[in-house]
Design a protein around this motif. Sequence first.
Motif, PDB file in Angstrom:
ATOM      1  N   LYS A  57       0.838  -1.204   0.000  1.00  0.00           N
ATOM      2  CA  LYS A  57       0.000   0.000   0.000  1.00  0.00           C
ATOM      3  C   LYS A  57       0.873   1.254   0.000  1.00  0.00           C
ATOM      4  O   LYS A  57       0.572   2.239  -0.684  1.00  0.00           O
ATOM      5  N   LYS A  58       1.960   1.205   0.777  1.00  0.00           N
ATOM      6  CA  LYS A  58       2.882   2.349   0.809  1.00  0.00           C
ATOM      7  C   LYS A  58       3.472   2.598  -0.571  1.00  0.00           C
ATOM      8  O   LYS A  58       3.740   3.748  -0.943  1.00  0.00           O
ATOM      9  N   ALA A  59       3.680   1.527  -1.307  1.00  0.00           N
ATOM     10  CA  ALA A  59       4.288   1.641  -2.641  1.00  0.00           C
ATOM     11  C   ALA A  59       3.273   2.025  -3.707  1.00  0.00           C
ATOM     12  O   ALA A  59       3.652   2.351  -4.833  1.00  0.00           O
ATOM     13  N   LYS A 235       6.241  -1.462 -10.926  1.00  0.00           N
ATOM     14  CA  LYS A 235       7.198  -0.760 -10.070  1.00  0.00           C
ATOM     15  C   LYS A 235       6.747  -0.797  -8.611  1.00  0.00           C
ATOM     16  O   LYS A 235       7.570  -0.970  -7.703  1.00  0.00           O
ATOM     17  N   ALA A 236       5.442  -0.645  -8.390  1.00  0.00           N
ATOM     18  CA  ALA A 236       4.921  -0.671  -7.027  1.00  0.00           C
ATOM     19  C   ALA A 236       5.058  -2.058  -6.403  1.00  0.00           C
ATOM     20  O   ALA A 236       5.396  -2.200  -5.222  1.00  0.00           O
ATOM     21  N   LEU A 237       4.801  -3.105  -7.192  1.00  0.00           N
ATOM     22  CA  LEU A 237       4.935  -4.467  -6.692  1.00  0.00           C
ATOM     23  C   LEU A 237       6.378  -4.770  -6.313  1.00  0.00           C
ATOM     24  O   LEU A 237       6.652  -5.365  -5.261  1.00  0.00           O
ATOM     25  N   ILE A 238       7.314  -4.355  -7.149  1.00  0.00           N
ATOM     26  CA  ILE A 238       8.726  -4.576  -6.865  1.00  0.00           C
ATOM     27  C   ILE A 238       9.157  -3.781  -5.634  1.00  0.00           C
ATOM     28  O   ILE A 238       9.894  -4.280  -4.778  1.00  0.00           O
ATOM     29  N   MET A 243      10.714  -3.733   0.196  1.00  0.00           N
ATOM     30  CA  MET A 243      10.584  -3.333   1.591  1.00  0.00           C
ATOM     31  C   MET A 243      10.450  -4.551   2.499  1.00  0.00           C
ATOM     32  O   MET A 243      10.971  -4.575   3.620  1.00  0.00           O
ATOM     33  N   GLY A 244       9.782  -5.583   1.997  1.00  0.00           N
ATOM     34  CA  GLY A 244       9.667  -6.817   2.758  1.00  0.00           C
ATOM     35  C   GLY A 244      11.017  -7.485   2.944  1.00  0.00           C
ATOM     36  O   GLY A 244      11.336  -7.985   4.037  1.00  0.00           O
ATOM     37  N   VAL A 245      11.836  -7.511   1.883  1.00  0.00           N
ATOM     38  CA  VAL A 245      13.176  -8.087   1.969  1.00  0.00           C
ATOM     39  C   VAL A 245      14.019  -7.311   2.978  1.00  0.00           C
ATOM     40  O   VAL A 245      14.699  -7.901   3.836  1.00  0.00           O
ATOM     41  N   GLN A 246      13.971  -6.003   2.893  1.00  0.00           N
ATOM     42  CA  GLN A 246      14.757  -5.183   3.808  1.00  0.00           C
ATOM     43  C   GLN A 246      14.336  -5.402   5.252  1.00  0.00           C
ATOM     44  O   GLN A 246      15.191  -5.447   6.155  1.00  0.00           O
ATOM     45  N   ALA A 247      13.045  -5.583   5.481  1.00  0.00           N
ATOM     46  CA  ALA A 247      12.558  -5.830   6.844  1.00  0.00           C
ATOM     47  C   ALA A 247      13.058  -7.170   7.379  1.00  0.00           C
ATOM     48  O   ALA A 247      13.358  -7.292   8.575  1.00  0.00           O
ATOM     49  N   PHE A 320      11.720  -1.670 -14.657  1.00  0.00           N
ATOM     50  CA  PHE A 320      10.785  -1.483 -13.536  1.00  0.00           C
ATOM     51  C   PHE A 320      11.506  -1.469 -12.191  1.00  0.00           C
ATOM     52  O   PHE A 320      10.899  -1.201 -11.164  1.00  0.00           O
ATOM     53  N   LEU A 321      12.785  -1.763 -12.197  1.00  0.00           N
ATOM     54  CA  LEU A 321      13.581  -1.766 -10.982  1.00  0.00           C
ATOM     55  C   LEU A 321      13.924  -0.347 -10.556  1.00  0.00           C
ATOM     56  O   LEU A 321      14.097   0.539 -11.403  1.00  0.00           O
TER      57      LEU A 321
END
Length: 329
Positions: A57-59, A235-238, A243-247, A320-321
Amino acid sequence: MAFRTRRSARSLVGALAFAATSILSGAAGAVEISITQWGASLYGAPVAVAIEQGDFKKAGIDVTGVVGSGGGGTSVRNILASDVPYGEVATAAALAAARQGLPVVLIHSGTRTVAEASLVTMPNSEIKSLEDLIGKKVAITSPKSTSEMVFLMELAAKGIDASKIQRIASGGYTQGLTMLEQGAVSAAVLIEPLSILRKDRYRTVIAAKGLLPAMTTSVGITTRDFAKANPEQLKALIAGRRMGVQAIYRAPEAASDMVAKQFNMDPVLAKVAMLNMIEPQMWSEGAFSMAELNRIGEGLKLVGEISALPDWGALIDRSFLPADLKADQ
């Protein structure tokens, strides 16, 4: 993680046609995506964390659900038949779809290790190393599977002639363990989290984590038409997944609780499994590495899935990255 993707191109093209009729309805609102082995392996851990934290949602996109699958062609068909044809699949499944002529494009890397794989034997077995398996039988899940690929890569790394060890297709990891317990084979392939659940029943002969280097085991894919028409969604999905990976790397124990909730998994099991994958850096933020792509390609050549390394440049779209992930890593 099975690599078996045999299915008629006609059925996949039919699914693609269905997806094409839905492209224009790919709203920026609530969407579902597809992740191979969702809930059964750790491929989708970043997506689970991103959903729990509201990162999508943030993305700028609301991912409300995930469609799981058994891997291979099933995952690809799920993606092609969805309103938003995006998902994460085994690299081999994406390559198989491309070879069938489907307009699949790779838009980000997903997982980058086979560290969850191991080879086990019985506690009282005489087998202490891969060399001890010469002249013996080993249970793999199926021909051309990930389990066979990893085993062959381990043998190659040790300089062992694979023809001197008989590989027996068991049909699955648990079936292979049954064969091992019955004495039909001297060792069997295994994968987390099953290896964690049964750690007291077998002895590890070798773990891929300590032998094989990083390789791109899964990728994010979409169709070329959808990519052209909906770049902001991709782009939003990536970005949300990133953010999930970073968390996960920032606070792995907290992330494991989120994964356990999304996967309906025992929190203790989830924590052990997740922490095991921190050191080998299982999850990529999305950047492609040609070295890691070519390593998985070499593995697929070993099992006869492909005859030559793919033309990655023709399959990959890095547009898209985020800017800092577009260069080869």
